[in-house]
Structures are given as C-alpha cells and as structure tokens.
Design a protein around this motif. Structure first.
Motif, short mmCIF file in Angstrom:
data_model
loop_
_atom_site.label_atom_id
_atom_site.label_comp_id
_atom_site.label_asym_id
_atom_site.label_seq_id
_atom_site.Cartn_x
_atom_site.Cartn_y
_atom_site.Cartn_z
N ARG A 55 -20.53 6.30 30.97
CA ARG A 55 -20.90 5.43 32.34
C ARG A 55 -20.31 4.18 32.40
NH1 ARG A 55 -27.36 5.63 30.80
NH2 ARG A 55 -26.39 4.91 28.72
N TRP A 56 -19.49 3.84 31.35
CA TRP A 56 -18.93 2.47 31.51
C TRP A 56 -17.80 2.66 32.60
CZ3 TRP A 56 -13.70 1.18 30.56
CH2 TRP A 56 -13.58 -0.34 30.30
N GLU A 115 -17.77 4.11 35.13
CA GLU A 115 -18.18 4.44 36.51
C GLU A 115 -17.15 3.65 37.65
OE1 GLU A 115 -22.20 5.07 36.56
OE2 GLU A 115 -22.18 6.71 35.41
N PRO A 116 -17.28 2.35 37.38
CA PRO A 116 -16.66 1.48 38.54
C PRO A 116 -15.20 1.49 38.54
CG PRO A 116 -18.32 0.18 36.94
CD PRO A 116 -18.06 1.55 36.45
N PHE A 117 -14.53 1.88 37.55
CA PHE A 117 -13.40 2.25 37.65
C PHE A 117 -12.69 3.49 38.45
CE2 PHE A 117 -14.20 -0.31 33.94
CZ PHE A 117 -13.00 -0.98 33.56
N ARG A 132 -14.85 4.52 40.66
CA ARG A 132 -15.12 4.28 42.26
C ARG A 132 -13.99 3.39 42.69
NH1 ARG A 132 -20.43 1.62 41.18
NH2 ARG A 132 -20.09 0.66 43.20
N LEU A 133 -13.20 2.71 41.91
CA LEU A 133 -12.20 1.78 42.37
C LEU A 133 -10.97 2.67 42.85
CD1 LEU A 133 -10.89 -1.01 42.82
CD2 LEU A 133 -10.61 -1.03 40.10
#
Lengths: 123, 123
Positions: B17-18, B20-22, B24-25
């Motif tokens: 889950r770590w 996920e922002p990557f 989305r980016l």
C-alpha cells in the motif's frame, strides 16, 4: 487560550542536509500559524523523536497537537510504528488531544504539485 | 520520433500500500504525457529497480529519460546511491540521455502544497 501545535513527523536520515525541506516546511507553517508552535520530530537517526517533541509542546502550553506524517506512502512506519508512538505520547500526556493526520503523499493537491514539478523537469 | 520517458524513483517499502501515491502520481503524469512512457522504480524492497525500468524504457524506444527522485529530503539515497545506479544505467545504455532531477521535496511549490495540507489538518 487554546494552543494547537503541529509536529511534522519524518523518517530521519544520517545526512543532516536531508532535513532541509522539513525545516523550510516548518518555517512556512510558522509564518501562517502566528505564535502556535510548529516543530519537527523523527522516527530514527535524527532528533528530537516524537515523545520529546510532544513533551516540548506540552511544556509550551499546548492542549492540542496535530502530528502530520511527512511521508509519501503509508507503509509500516506510518501504519504501525507511528500509532504505537502516538499512543505512548497520549498515555504520557492525557490532557493533550493528539491527532494524527494521514501521510501528506496521500493528499491530491500534494500529488498535483509533485506532478507539476515532474512535468517541468522534462520541459 | 523523440521519446522522452519519466521514471519516478522511490525508496520502496514492505507494505504494497506504500506505493499507492506513486501509482496515482504516475497516472497523473500519463494523463499529461500522451504516449510518452512513465513508470516507477524503487531503491529496495519493491520492483522494478531502476536498471530494469531503464531497460524497459529503452525497449520502448526512448532516447531520453528523466529520473525524478520522489523523496522529500536529499540524503544518502539521493546523493550517493542514486547517482551510482544512474551511472551504471548510462554505461548500459550509452545512446539514451539519462537526466536525474533534484528530489521533489526540494521544490517550493511542492512544499507549499504540503504546508497547505498541514494547515487544513488543524482547521
């Protein structure tokens, strides 16, 4: 008077230059927050740690503290280590409301700014 | 036709889950970059690593790649580990211009967005 502190929680690193963006971020927040305290805290390799920063905010008269994890992703440090440390801080300071925010990298406006930076790098 | 890829370089973590922002980016950048490749690469604990991502961009016909370190601070990983890996990638792909950007956390617009997020957390 209600005092609401912000603690920016980062991982920490051996190289002291690593912390420079965190210091600039704290300075920006101090500009916006008047005399409300803003400070840094680190999981490892740098000081202060979170309990020391919370104790400093307590000594400074805070009755509320918001801890913001300055991490991109929410992995074990944010999902497991941080809640355990925050729980210990709450036990040590039962009169202070300690709120823990989601990691900054989960915020869409932050990701938009990072995307903008990436696009500027390719011209 | 010139193809210019972007590789978002992150630390990596055990918890999937770590990332996920990557992800989305990367999706935001793909929306802006048409058919130019955008991918992720990690220093450790996740795959692909940077050499594998560069090889993929090479196979995809890129003649230029910009590597953006998605880190807040510039510590040993960005100042020492990353340049060594990039140098090996350049040796393996001498026809590709590989540029390495400064860590995203050094960008003032990114820090402004993070500051805005912090201020919203305290209401």
């Amino acid at each position: 008077m209600k005092r609401h502190g912000i603690i920016l929680f980062g991982h920490g690193a051996r190289d002291p230059r690593w912390a420079e963006p965190f210091e600039r971020l704290a300075a920006k927040l101090r500009d916006s927050r008047g005399d409300q305290p803003v400070s840094l805290a680190f999981l490892e390799l740098m000081s202060p740690d979170l309990p020391a920063a919370v104790a400093q905010h307590a000594a400074d008269g805070c009755d509320a503290i918001t801890v913001v994890p300055v991490f991109f992703g929410q992995g074990g440090h944010v999902r497991k280590d941080l809640p355990e440390i925050v729980e210990r801080c709450r036990e040590g300071h039962p009169d202070i409301a300690i709120h823990c925010a989601t990691a900054v990298g989960e915020d869409d406006a932050v990701l938009e700014a990072v995307a903008g930076y990436c696009l500027r790098q390719v011209g």
